[in-house]
Design an enzyme around this catalytic site. Structure first.
Site, PDB file in Angstrom:
ATOM      1  N   GLU A 199     -93.626  37.626 -11.293  1.00  0.00           N
ATOM      2  CA  GLU A 199     -94.406  36.495 -11.800  1.00  0.00           C
ATOM      3  C   GLU A 199     -93.458  35.422 -12.345  1.00  0.00           C
ATOM      4  O   GLU A 199     -93.639  34.237 -12.107  1.00  0.00           O
ATOM      5  CB  GLU A 199     -95.341  37.003 -12.912  1.00  0.00           C
ATOM      6  CG  GLU A 199     -96.353  35.983 -13.377  1.00  0.00           C
ATOM      7  CD  GLU A 199     -97.423  36.590 -14.271  1.00  0.00           C
ATOM      8  OE1 GLU A 199     -97.228  37.724 -14.775  1.00  0.00           O
ATOM      9  OE2 GLU A 199     -98.464  35.931 -14.480  1.00  0.00           O
ATOM     10  N   ASP A 241    -100.192  28.571 -19.654  1.00  0.00           N
ATOM     11  CA  ASP A 241    -101.139  29.053 -20.655  1.00  0.00           C
ATOM     12  C   ASP A 241    -100.681  28.931 -22.107  1.00  0.00           C
ATOM     13  O   ASP A 241    -101.360  28.357 -22.930  1.00  0.00           O
ATOM     14  CB  ASP A 241    -101.484  30.527 -20.382  1.00  0.00           C
ATOM     15  CG  ASP A 241    -101.981  30.756 -18.967  1.00  0.00           C
ATOM     16  OD1 ASP A 241    -101.863  29.832 -18.123  1.00  0.00           O
ATOM     17  OD2 ASP A 241    -102.480  31.855 -18.690  1.00  0.00           O
TER      18      ASP A 241
HETATM   19  C1  GLC Z   1    -101.605  32.753 -15.301  1.00  0.00           C
HETATM   20  C2  GLC Z   1    -100.725  31.524 -15.109  1.00  0.00           C
HETATM   21  C3  GLC Z   1    -101.413  30.522 -14.204  1.00  0.00           C
HETATM   22  C4  GLC Z   1    -101.774  31.191 -12.883  1.00  0.00           C
HETATM   23  C5  GLC Z   1    -102.536  32.511 -13.094  1.00  0.00           C
HETATM   24  C6  GLC Z   1    -102.665  33.320 -11.829  1.00  0.00           C
HETATM   25  O1  GLC Z   1    -102.756  32.440 -15.983  1.00  0.00           O
HETATM   26  O2  GLC Z   1    -100.397  30.935 -16.324  1.00  0.00           O
HETATM   27  O3  GLC Z   1    -100.613  29.391 -13.980  1.00  0.00           O
HETATM   28  O4  GLC Z   1    -102.508  30.340 -12.089  1.00  0.00           O
HETATM   29  O5  GLC Z   1    -101.893  33.312 -14.052  1.00  0.00           O
HETATM   30  O6  GLC Z   1    -101.412  33.578 -11.270  1.00  0.00           O
END
Ligand code: GLC
Length: 424
Positions: free
Chosen positions: A396, A166
């Protein structure tokens, strides 16, 4: 690590996956991300495959139930609404049932399906593979039709969220051209669940929303978005992932005797050298995303830069330069592979995609190193991933300098990568 500790972590990982299972699909994390995410689900399937084959296939099948008629596969499927997330289905206004977002995500699914197929009684699973193959083919064709308008062999991302990374420093310059003056007021939800210092900034978010508003105003018309979206960046991550996925799809096409499809895929794969040339940044001496509007390299060495090995883009001098970067970074951090080069002044070890280590990207990077014959680096990346998880659990992401967790806990894809790869 002791066998007992390993078994304990295996059990916990399975518990996370079953706990985040909403019946046919798995949420990345129940609090922060309460829907089905595209590439999360693909990785999650690899985790389920270690203990429940049928459930693994179901995860991918459920995702493809949300595919649009033109082959597009959305990045989020809103099977059930949830007020805890912004921007939700009303903001995207895709007009679809089930409601979805209007952007896609890195196409790892074909590679996952190939791995699933290699592990099953193929007679029994043939009809399921046949059905998924058609859908995967349509999605890959959509990428080549709408996301590579100049036939460079790349994937042009229309939104930072599409890349799955992101707030990567790669998007700073291209996103600065996005007009945020009409975004209006909105209430973020991510910062009510998580520490602000680990999340994208307000300026990042304004740009994310401006791009959603642009797509929505076209009625999510993919041709119009290809032609005039204010953010159009050839992403090194998605490009290498699609190249790899095309090789895996080709293997499936051959297994199924689909000769016409196989020829079409070979045509896509023939563009690989062109993609490598386009994404090589001579000044940085590394693969890097490139803004297709200005033609400028994004100028950041990230974990995605190392996916050239995974994508099968090989050129001896460039390979050597990438390996040298990996060795250098390996000396600078406790754990590979930071999402941004620690030598970059924008490096922040806890802020999301500007420093932290992500288990899923490590899996791809490590797989690429192994396939290219760099066993030591591959093993370092795999071991680092396992040790990060073993130290504090299934987060995460992680701080590459001191292994501290970053972002939410009980993450599905981190649990899946543990079960599929990091626990060996
Ligand atoms: C965030 C991450 C993305 C992922 C999402 C759900 O947006 O950057 O890569 O798919 O979270 O985990």
């Amino acid at each position: 690590m002791s066998n007992d500790r390993n078994r304990e972590l295996d059990a916990r990982a399975r518990e996370i996956l079953t706990g985040n299972d909403r019946g046919g699909y798995t949420v990345p994390n129940g609090r922060v991300y309460p829907f089905q995410w595209n590439w999360d689900s693909a990785f999650v399937a690899l985790g389920f495959a270690t203990f429940d084959t049928d459930r693994a296939w179901r995860e991918v099948e459920t995702l493809f139930e949300a595919q649009w008629p033109d082959g597009f596969l959305p990045h989020i499927v809103f099977w059930k609404d949830d007020p805890g997330y912004f921007p939700g289905p009303d903001v995207w206004a895709s007009g679809r049932t089930p409601p979805t977002s209007g952007i896609t995500q890195p196409p790892v699914a074909a590679s996952v399906v190939r791995a699933l197929w290699d592990g099953v009684d193929q007679g029994a699973y043939l009809p399921r593979l046949e059905a998924l193959f058609q859908k995967l083919m349509a999605w890959h064709r959509w990428f080549h039709d709408y996301r590579d308008p100049d036939k460079l062999g790349v994937v042009v991302a229309m939104h930072p969220w599409e890349t799955g990374r992101d707030n990567s420093a790669e998007w700073d310059a291209p996103a600065s051209a996005v007009d945020v003056s009409n975004v209006g007021e909105y209430q973020r939800r991510d910062t009510s669940h998580l520490d602000q210092s680990m999340r994208p900034t307000k300026l990042d978010y304004d740009r994310y929303l401006a791009l959603v508003q642009f797509g929505r105003a076209t009625g999510w018309n993919h041709a119009a978005i290809t032609a005039s979206n204010p953010f159009r960046v050839a992403d090194v991550g998605m490009t290498m992932i699609l190249l790899r996925a095309n090789r895996d799809l080709l293997a499936l096409a051959e297994a199924l005797g689909r000769t016409a499809a196989a020829d079409e895929i070979r045509g896509w794969l023939a563009l690989a050298p062109k993609a490598g040339d386009y994404l090589w940044d001579e000044a940085l001496g590394a693969y890097c995303s490139r803004d297709t509007i200005t033609g400028k390299s994004c100028g950041a060495l990230t974990s995605a830069s190392f996916l050239n090995f995974y994508g099968g883009v090989r050129e001896p001098a460039r390979d050597k330069a990438m390996l040298d970067h990996a060795e250098r970074i390996g000396r600078e951090v406790g754990r590979l592979m930071p999402s941004l080069d620690p030598a970059d002044p924008r490096f922040e070890p806890l802020r999301y995609w500007r420093g932290p280590v992500w288990a899923v990207v490590n899996y791809l990077v490590g797989t690429g190193f192994a396939d290219a014959g760099h066993a030591d680096l591959a093993e370092r990346v795999r071991r680092d991933t396992g040790e990060l998880i073993a130290a504090t659990g299934f987060h995460e992401a992680y701080n590459p300098l001191n292994s501290a967790p970053s972002g939410g806990d009980d993450f599905s894809w981190t649990a899946a990568i543990w079960l599929h790869w990091a626990n060996r």
